[in-house]
Design a protein around this motif. Structure first.
Motif, PDB file in Angstrom:
ATOM      1  N   GLU A 325       0.852  -1.182   0.000  1.00 46.86           N
ATOM      2  CA  GLU A 325       0.000   0.000   0.000  1.00 46.86           C
ATOM      3  C   GLU A 325       0.890   1.234   0.000  1.00 46.86           C
ATOM      4  OE1 GLU A 325      -2.870  -0.080   3.110  1.00 46.86           O
ATOM      5  OE2 GLU A 325      -3.285  -2.229   2.904  1.00 46.86           O
ATOM      6  N   THR A 375      -4.309   6.217  -1.848  1.00 48.35           N
ATOM      7  CA  THR A 375      -3.533   4.987  -1.686  1.00 48.35           C
ATOM      8  C   THR A 375      -3.641   4.137  -2.939  1.00 48.35           C
ATOM      9  OG1 THR A 375      -4.035   4.997   0.691  1.00 48.35           O
ATOM     10  CG2 THR A 375      -3.138   2.965  -0.231  1.00 48.35           C
ATOM     11  N   ILE A 377      -2.892   0.285  -4.063  1.00 50.86           N
ATOM     12  CA  ILE A 377      -2.704  -1.014  -3.421  1.00 50.86           C
ATOM     13  C   ILE A 377      -2.371  -2.047  -4.486  1.00 50.86           C
ATOM     14  CG2 ILE A 377      -3.748  -2.788  -1.956  1.00 50.86           C
ATOM     15  CD1 ILE A 377      -5.693  -0.632  -0.961  1.00 50.86           C
TER      16      ILE A 377
END
Length: 389
Positions: A325, A375, A377
């Motif tokens: 992440e 974010t 991921i």
């Protein structure tokens, strides 16, 4: 006939037979008992017979006995006749089922001669309804058996694929070990042939310089400079050979996330942080490369488009996947060059498109969380050695 219907078959024989003793008021039930017991004996024996001709013969005998019972002891014996349908309607050959059903209808109608037409029609309709019900039950049972067979086949194929994957990975490890052994052999020959001979030449030049310096300082210094250059070149070759002897460490150093964050923080002045969860384990080179390049692209986008001043990378090691992440405190980045809509990502630029393509090549997934902090991921499947053994 399935074993689950055996109790229904015996119930259709015993219950009407017992009720008939009281409803029909049978005075002399000696022959009645004999035929009921004979019918039960045929039903019991039919459970152990697998030969189709014998089964067909037994069905015909049962239909004749049931017809005689219907003719002499009333309409309740129709249910005894219905129990025979549970046998022939489960035969594998459709033609035999229809033939025996026709014989059943003929015997049933002959045995009911003299009864009211309403009862005859009701008996025929009852037999047809039972036939339809058993046909639906037979098809359902066949579908269930097909499903179970397909499930067993898929499970067998799954085990075969797992075994093939295990052999492929073992073979890959063997090839890797053989390649490393060949590389070590090549490097050892290089050390012996090139660097060893060069060191011998340096030793001879050193001995010559010892005798030359007292007599000709300039010539001696020239020899010493040549010796220095030879030693420097030998050291470079030695360092290169040592690096090639441990390619995994070289790859790990080249695609290390901590080094990437350290260099990014030093060059840009932003705050970087690397955190890990779980027990780290070795990854395949392709996985290391994908994680490194995705992290670098995510950090570049955060600085260039999101104007972020803090970046954090969280690396989570699970049993079946490794998850990275990359989050930042910048704005949502929208690149100038669009790459279209991508499932789970939306309309993004070439940077995220390249990250997605890289991740999908090795079976991973890419997600974008647009809430603060922004974010990216990356999830990659992993196969531990413990799963292979």
């Amino acid at each position: 006939m399935p074993h689950s219907l055996a109790s229904l078959r015996f119930g259709l024989i015993l219950i009407p037979a017992a009720i008939g003793l009281y409803v029909d008021g049978i005075d002399h039930y000696d022959w009645y008992t004999v035929f009921i017991l004979l019918f039960l004996a045929l039903a019991v024996l039919g459970r152990f017979i697998k030969s189709s001709p014998v089964i067909i013969l037994g069905v015909i005998v049962e239909l004749i006995i049931a017809g005689w019972l219907c003719q002499h002891y009333g309409m309740l014996m129709i249910f005894v006749s219905m129990s025979t349908a549970l046998i022939y309607l489960f035969l594998s050959h459709p033609f035999l089922r229809y033939v025996l059903l026709g014989i059943h209808l003929i015997i049933l109608n002959v045995s009911l001669q003299g009864h009211e037409i309403v009862w005859v029609i009701s008996a025929n309709l009852l037999l047809i309804m039972v036939t339809v019900f058993i046909g639906v039950l037979h098809n359902t049972s066949g579908s269930k058996e097909d499903t179970l067979r397909l499930y067993d086949e898929l499970r067998r194929k799954h085990f075969e694929l797992e075994e093939a994957r295990s052999r492929m990975q073992q073979f890959a490890h063997q090839i890797e070990a053989a390649a490393q052994a060949d590389e070590r052999n090549r490097i050892s020959h290089q050390l012996h042939d090139d660097i060893g001979h060069r060191l011998i030449r340096v030793k001879m030049m050193m001995e010559a310089a010892i005798y030359t310096v007292p007599q000709d300082v300039n010539r001696g210094m020239e020899l010493l400079h040549q010796i220095r250059d030879q030693l420097g070149s030998s050291m470079d070759e030695m360092r290169s050979a040592v690096k090639r002897m441990n390619p995994g460490r070289q790859l790990a150093d080249a695609y290390a996330l901590d080094r990437l964050l350290e260099e990014t923080g030093r060059e840009t002045g932003i705050i970087t942080r690397l955190r890990t969860k779980g027990l780290p384990y070795p990854l395949y080179p392709s996985q290391q490369v994908v994680l490194y390049k995705n992290a670098r692209e995510a950090i570049t986008n955060a600085i260039r488009h999101g104007h972020a001043d803090q970046v954090e990378v969280l690396l989570t090691y699970d049993d079946h996947e490794v998850c990275m992440e990359v989050s930042n405190n910048g704005e949502v980045a929208v690149e100038a060059h669009t790459a279209g809509n991508m499932p789970g990502i939306g309309k993004q630029g070439l940077g995220l498109s390249g990250m997605l393509e890289r991740t999908k090549v090795i079976g991973g997934t890419l997600e974008v969380c647009r809430q603060m902090p922004f974010t990216v991921i990356t999830r990659l499947p992993v196969y531990r050695k413990s799963e292979i053994i």
